[in-house]
Scaffold this active site. Structure first.
Site, PDB file in Angstrom:
ATOM      1  N   SER A  34       0.832  -1.207   0.000  1.00 46.05           N
ATOM      2  CA  SER A  34       0.000   0.000   0.000  1.00 46.05           C
ATOM      3  C   SER A  34       0.861   1.250   0.000  1.00 46.05           C
ATOM      4  O   SER A  34       1.976   1.263   0.542  1.00 46.05           O
ATOM      5  CB  SER A  34      -0.893  -0.009   1.251  1.00 46.05           C
ATOM      6  N   TYR A  56      -2.657  -0.379  10.503  1.00 46.06           N
ATOM      7  CA  TYR A  56      -2.782  -1.026   9.195  1.00 46.06           C
ATOM      8  C   TYR A  56      -1.572  -0.709   8.331  1.00 46.06           C
ATOM      9  O   TYR A  56      -0.936  -1.602   7.752  1.00 46.06           O
ATOM     10  CB  TYR A  56      -4.060  -0.565   8.488  1.00 46.06           C
ATOM     11  N   LYS A  91       1.789  -3.150   6.752  1.00 47.99           N
ATOM     12  CA  LYS A  91       2.319  -3.206   5.382  1.00 47.99           C
ATOM     13  C   LYS A  91       3.829  -2.931   5.377  1.00 47.99           C
ATOM     14  O   LYS A  91       4.585  -3.569   4.642  1.00 47.99           O
ATOM     15  CB  LYS A  91       1.588  -2.207   4.483  1.00 47.99           C
TER      16      LYS A  91
END
Length: 342
Positions: A125, A150, A154
């Site tokens: 991402s 989150y 990544k």
């Protein structure tokens, strides 16, 4: 052609990638625990391609199940790893849920395939860039402190993959750093299917437009952007799916950049939240009801990508614009109203 494991393959991006893989001649094999998807998506894929993909239902955090699957499927030559929780706001509220699921699933996969040659495409991402110092952001930009758990999963996952690829010659890895996937397949047979209240902008827009939700909340109008709302690089999910096929193909040919590589996957332009709302209204003729709310924890002010490397080295470029994104998302929402999958 090659058998490709697609984790999270009944999800939004996963299902579109399964279609793209089948149409490119590959044989996708889906593993999904259906925590944020619907098994009926398999039938929808079959309607598009004429072939129902092989499906295995289990949780990748179950190490023994992962090892048993790998042992039973020795001919899998590639992995596209989507399976992860992905809601920025929820990750701020439940960080341990995100660290456990997103990292253990990856580690279990890598352990199970240790010693076996495999081409690995990771669903990363643009959140790894945090709030970039310069725009558009390139793949060589500093990976900054994540704005959310989150985003941090990544970043950590990319570190795990980079170090694993350096330690084991059999791993060939590409991390695709997505910007903001939106839209749906042109058939309107698959699209984003969030469970509960959508955490992403476009499905909330379409659900609001069709009467399933109330007014849309624009999280913040005081950012340092032309209209005050946050800016993102929105990419059509069909374009994003094709990038995964390009990544698998590059790995099968032998990536000249070595065992680990990263690519931005976006359009190279940014649109603000308010611009997206206006684009939806202009392309569909549907008036939206929206209100301005406070900024949301974990959100980055503005980010869009430089996609030169993807164009020149991956041989991939986005082909669909904001109008196609909005029209296909609306067509999908209308299909769901007439043909509920849940």
């Amino acid at each position: 052609m090659s058998r490709i494991l697609v984790t999270g393959g009944t999800g939004y991006i996963g299902s579109h990638t399964v279609v793209a893989l089948q149409q490119a001649g590959h044989t996708p094999v889906i593993v999904d625990n259906l925590s944020n998807s619907n098994v009926r998506v398999l039938d929808q894929i079959e309607k598009i391609t004429g072939e129902k993909p092989e499906f295995h239902e289990f949780d990748l955090c179950d190490e023994q199940r992962v090892r048993a699957f790998v042992a039973a499927n020795p001919d899998i030559s590639g992995i596209i790893h989507f399976a992860a929780y992905k809601a920025v706001g929820e990750s701020v509220q439940q960080p341990l849920k995100y660290y456990h699921n997103n990292l253990f699933s990856l580690i279990n996969l890598l352990n199970a395939y240790a010693g076996k040659p495999v081409n690995f495409v990771f669903s990363s991402s643009c959140t790894v860039y945090g709030q970039p110092d310069q725009l558009p952001v390139t793949e060589t930009a500093q990976v900054k402190q994540a704005e959310s758990p989150y985003g941090n999963t990544k970043q950590i996952a990319e570190e795990i993959l980079s170090e694993t690829a350096a330690a084991f010659d059999n791993y060939q890895v590409i991390s695709l750093r997505y910007f903001n996937p939106v839209g749906a397949h042109e058939s309107a047979l698959i699209g984003e299917l969030p469970l509960g209240v959508p955490q992403n902008l476009i499905p909330f827009i379409t659900q609001s437009a069709i009467g399933k939700r109330g007014p849309i909340t624009v999280f913040g109008d005081d950012y340092r952007t032309p209209d005050g709302s946050a800016i993102r690089d929105y990419i059509h999910v069909v374009d994003l799916a094709s990038a995964h096929v390009a990544a698998i193909d590059l790995l099968e040919q032998g990536n000249p950049n070595g065992n680990y590589d990263v690519f931005n996957v976006g359009t190279g332009t940014g649109n603000s939240v308010l611009e997206v709302i206006r684009a939806f209204e202009a392309s569909t003729g549907v008036k939206l009801d929206y209100q301005i709310g406070p900024r949301r924890a974990g959100d980055v002010e503005q980010v869009w990508g430089d996609v030169t490397k993807s164009t020149e080295e991956l041989g991939w470029k986005a082909a669909l614009g904001i109008e196609e994104m909005m029209q296909s998302a609306w067509k999908w929402e209308q299909y769901l109203k007439a043909n509920p999958l849940s």
